[in-house]
Design a protein around this motif. Structure first.
Motif, PDB file in Angstrom:
ATOM      1  N   PHE A  55       0.828  -1.207   0.000  1.00 37.99           N
ATOM      2  CA  PHE A  55       0.000   0.000   0.000  1.00 37.99           C
ATOM      3  C   PHE A  55       0.863   1.258   0.000  1.00 37.99           C
ATOM      4  O   PHE A  55       1.943   1.293   0.606  1.00 37.99           O
ATOM      5  N   GLU A  56       0.363   2.291  -0.674  1.00 37.72           N
ATOM      6  CA  GLU A  56       1.184   3.460  -0.971  1.00 37.72           C
ATOM      7  C   GLU A  56       1.723   4.155   0.270  1.00 37.72           C
ATOM      8  O   GLU A  56       2.797   4.753   0.222  1.00 37.72           O
ATOM      9  N   ARG A  57       0.998   4.105   1.371  1.00 38.76           N
ATOM     10  CA  ARG A  57       1.488   4.764   2.579  1.00 38.76           C
ATOM     11  C   ARG A  57       2.772   4.111   3.080  1.00 38.76           C
ATOM     12  O   ARG A  57       3.509   4.719   3.868  1.00 38.76           O
ATOM     13  N   CYS A  58       3.030   2.887   2.647  1.00 28.81           N
ATOM     14  CA  CYS A  58       4.277   2.194   2.980  1.00 28.81           C
ATOM     15  C   CYS A  58       5.291   2.256   1.828  1.00 28.81           C
ATOM     16  O   CYS A  58       6.476   2.511   2.053  1.00 28.81           O
ATOM     17  N   THR A  59       4.838   2.017   0.603  1.00 30.73           N
ATOM     18  CA  THR A  59       5.776   2.005  -0.520  1.00 30.73           C
ATOM     19  C   THR A  59       6.387   3.385  -0.758  1.00 30.73           C
ATOM     20  O   THR A  59       7.537   3.497  -1.198  1.00 30.73           O
ATOM     21  N   GLN A  60       5.638   4.437  -0.455  1.00 28.67           N
ATOM     22  CA  GLN A  60       6.178   5.790  -0.607  1.00 28.67           C
ATOM     23  C   GLN A  60       7.374   5.991   0.313  1.00 28.67           C
ATOM     24  O   GLN A  60       8.402   6.567  -0.081  1.00 28.67           O
ATOM     25  N   LEU A  61       7.271   5.497   1.535  1.00 27.25           N
ATOM     26  CA  LEU A  61       8.386   5.587   2.476  1.00 27.25           C
ATOM     27  C   LEU A  61       9.509   4.639   2.085  1.00 27.25           C
ATOM     28  O   LEU A  61      10.692   5.000   2.167  1.00 27.25           O
ATOM     29  N   ALA A  62       9.164   3.433   1.650  1.00 24.42           N
ATOM     30  CA  ALA A  62      10.191   2.468   1.232  1.00 24.42           C
ATOM     31  C   ALA A  62      11.007   3.022   0.071  1.00 24.42           C
ATOM     32  O   ALA A  62      12.242   2.902   0.040  1.00 24.42           O
ATOM     33  N   GLN A  63      10.324   3.634  -0.870  1.00 25.08           N
ATOM     34  CA  GLN A  63      11.010   4.223  -2.014  1.00 25.08           C
ATOM     35  C   GLN A  63      11.973   5.315  -1.568  1.00 25.08           C
ATOM     36  O   GLN A  63      13.117   5.399  -2.040  1.00 25.08           O
ATOM     37  N   PHE A  64      11.532   6.150  -0.641  1.00 28.18           N
ATOM     38  CA  PHE A  64      12.352   7.259  -0.156  1.00 28.18           C
ATOM     39  C   PHE A  64      13.588   6.765   0.589  1.00 28.18           C
ATOM     40  O   PHE A  64      14.701   7.256   0.373  1.00 28.18           O
ATOM     41  N   LEU A  65      13.405   5.784   1.465  1.00 26.08           N
ATOM     42  CA  LEU A  65      14.514   5.315   2.298  1.00 26.08           C
ATOM     43  C   LEU A  65      15.503   4.437   1.537  1.00 26.08           C
ATOM     44  O   LEU A  65      16.688   4.401   1.863  1.00 26.08           O
ATOM     45  N   SER A  66      15.011   3.725   0.537  1.00 20.83           N
ATOM     46  CA  SER A  66      15.847   2.728  -0.151  1.00 20.83           C
ATOM     47  C   SER A  66      16.334   3.191  -1.509  1.00 20.83           C
ATOM     48  O   SER A  66      16.958   2.399  -2.226  1.00 20.83           O
ATOM     49  N   ASP A  67      16.053   4.433  -1.891  1.00 20.87           N
ATOM     50  CA  ASP A  67      16.356   4.901  -3.247  1.00 20.87           C
ATOM     51  C   ASP A  67      15.698   4.005  -4.288  1.00 20.87           C
ATOM     52  O   ASP A  67      16.298   3.632  -5.298  1.00 20.87           O
ATOM     53  N   ASP A  68      14.444   3.613  -3.991  1.00 25.24           N
ATOM     54  CA  ASP A  68      13.599   2.841  -4.903  1.00 25.24           C
ATOM     55  C   ASP A  68      14.100   1.404  -5.106  1.00 25.24           C
ATOM     56  O   ASP A  68      13.834   0.777  -6.137  1.00 25.24           O
ATOM     57  N   LYS A  69      14.802   0.872  -4.102  1.00 26.16           N
ATOM     58  CA  LYS A  69      15.293  -0.508  -4.202  1.00 26.16           C
ATOM     59  C   LYS A  69      14.673  -1.315  -3.054  1.00 26.16           C
ATOM     60  O   LYS A  69      15.276  -1.475  -1.990  1.00 26.16           O
ATOM     61  N   TYR A  70      13.461  -1.781  -3.275  1.00 24.39           N
ATOM     62  CA  TYR A  70      12.741  -2.507  -2.236  1.00 24.39           C
ATOM     63  C   TYR A  70      11.854  -3.570  -2.865  1.00 24.39           C
ATOM     64  O   TYR A  70      11.534  -3.510  -4.060  1.00 24.39           O
ATOM     65  N   ALA A  71      11.471  -4.541  -2.060  1.00 21.78           N
ATOM     66  CA  ALA A  71      10.590  -5.623  -2.506  1.00 21.78           C
ATOM     67  C   ALA A  71       9.247  -5.485  -1.804  1.00 21.78           C
ATOM     68  O   ALA A  71       9.194  -5.219  -0.600  1.00 21.78           O
ATOM     69  N   VAL A  72       8.178  -5.671  -2.547  1.00 24.19           N
ATOM     70  CA  VAL A  72       6.831  -5.658  -1.985  1.00 24.19           C
ATOM     71  C   VAL A  72       6.445  -7.089  -1.613  1.00 24.19           C
ATOM     72  O   VAL A  72       6.683  -8.027  -2.377  1.00 24.19           O
ATOM     73  N   ASP A  73       5.870  -7.245  -0.420  1.00 22.55           N
ATOM     74  CA  ASP A  73       5.390  -8.553   0.021  1.00 22.55           C
ATOM     75  C   ASP A  73       3.968  -8.385   0.554  1.00 22.55           C
ATOM     76  O   ASP A  73       3.745  -7.657   1.522  1.00 22.55           O
ATOM     77  N   ASP A  74       3.019  -9.049  -0.075  1.00 26.25           N
ATOM     78  CA  ASP A  74       1.611  -8.914   0.305  1.00 26.25           C
ATOM     79  C   ASP A  74       1.350  -9.345   1.739  1.00 26.25           C
ATOM     80  O   ASP A  74       0.369  -8.907   2.358  1.00 26.25           O
ATOM     81  N   ARG A  75       2.209 -10.208   2.282  1.00 22.62           N
ATOM     82  CA  ARG A  75       2.006 -10.680   3.659  1.00 22.62           C
ATOM     83  C   ARG A  75       2.197  -9.560   4.676  1.00 22.62           C
ATOM     84  O   ARG A  75       1.776  -9.691   5.829  1.00 22.62           O
ATOM     85  N   LEU A  76       2.805  -8.467   4.254  1.00 18.69           N
ATOM     86  CA  LEU A  76       3.016  -7.318   5.134  1.00 18.69           C
ATOM     87  C   LEU A  76       1.861  -6.329   5.089  1.00 18.69           C
ATOM     88  O   LEU A  76       1.943  -5.247   5.665  1.00 18.69           O
ATOM     89  N   SER A  77       0.770  -6.706   4.415  1.00 14.94           N
ATOM     90  CA  SER A  77      -0.421  -5.860   4.372  1.00 14.94           C
ATOM     91  C   SER A  77      -1.079  -5.794   5.740  1.00 14.94           C
ATOM     92  O   SER A  77      -1.024  -6.749   6.518  1.00 14.94           O
ATOM     93  N   GLU A  78      -1.731  -4.667   6.001  1.00 11.45           N
ATOM     94  CA  GLU A  78      -2.540  -4.537   7.206  1.00 11.45           C
ATOM     95  C   GLU A  78      -3.718  -5.503   7.121  1.00 11.45           C
ATOM     96  O   GLU A  78      -4.000  -6.082   6.071  1.00 11.45           O
ATOM     97  N   MET A  79      -4.408  -5.701   8.231  1.00 13.28           N
ATOM     98  CA  MET A  79      -5.579  -6.564   8.246  1.00 13.28           C
ATOM     99  C   MET A  79      -6.596  -6.112   7.201  1.00 13.28           C
ATOM    100  O   MET A  79      -6.816  -4.913   7.012  1.00 13.28           O
ATOM    101  N   HIS A  80      -7.204  -7.089   6.545  1.00 16.24           N
ATOM    102  CA  HIS A  80      -8.225  -6.801   5.537  1.00 16.24           C
ATOM    103  C   HIS A  80      -9.583  -6.653   6.230  1.00 16.24           C
ATOM    104  O   HIS A  80     -10.086  -7.603   6.825  1.00 16.24           O
TER     105      HIS A  80
END
Length: 204
Positions: A55-80
């Protein structure tokens, strides 16, 4: 391995919507919060691997901290939250909401998950992470995920996990060692980079 669990920064939610697996904008001052985290972590991220919720509220920070070098994992999603997603909490059927509040661990939100579902996928992610060899990992995720991981590591009953404060933008550090990360130590919990205070030590 040093593992840093970082909750996304504060969101803009004036309508008090339920937004577990929905995208929602960050507050307008997100850049300040991002810079605080970058300053706190910047010298330590060189050889790290970054993982993020989708979700963007996390990927936006991941992109900033990692210089856009990060992996997305659906298991890290908040509760549905299923049928409740994007509804104001006051608009949800209060009888059903009360059932969930009385037993959020086991009661499945209509069309969504219960806390056991969240916990199980977080535990699976953690076990897989321990098979990796990088010296540092940064996980950009949500309060529910971080509470689940701490519950798994410390064997906290799930009906007690909301006694753990996990604030927006807070950092929790865990160190693991041994084969498949069998030795695990929580170094600190819920540290706010902007506060510049002593990191909270968890007492076992």
């Amino acid at each position: 391995m040093e593992i840093y669990l970082i909750r996304h920064t504060a969101v803009h939610n004036p309508g008090k919507l339920c937004y577990g697996q929905s995208d929602i904008a960050l507050k307008a001052d997100w850049q300040t919060s991002f810079n605080d985290l970058k300053k706190e972590l910047g010298k330590e991220t060189g050889d790290a691997v970054f993982y993020s919720s989708p979700f963007e509220r996390c990927t936006q920070l991941a992109q900033f901290l990692s210089d856009d070098k990060y992996a997305v994992d659906d298991r890290l999603s908040e509760m549905h939250f299923g049928d409740w997603e994007q509804k104001a909490w006051t608009e949800i059927d209060q009888a059903v909401l009360n059932l969930w509040m009385a037993d959020y661990v086991n009661f499945r939100v209509p069309g969504g998950e219960n806390f056991v579902n969240l916990y199980d996928r977080c535990a699976q992610f953690w076990d897989d992470l321990q098979l990796q060899t990088q010296p540092k990992s940064y996980i950009l995720s949500h309060a529910g995920v971080i509470r689940s991981l701490l519950a798994y590591i410390l064997k906290i009953p799930l009906d007690k996990v909301f006694q753990l404060d996990i604030d927006y933008g807070a950092i929790t550090k865990i160190t693991t060692s041994g084969k498949n990360g069998e030795y695990q130590k929580v170094n600190y919990v819920n540290y706010q980079a902007a506060d510049h205070n002593t990191k909270n030590q968890i007492l076992l």
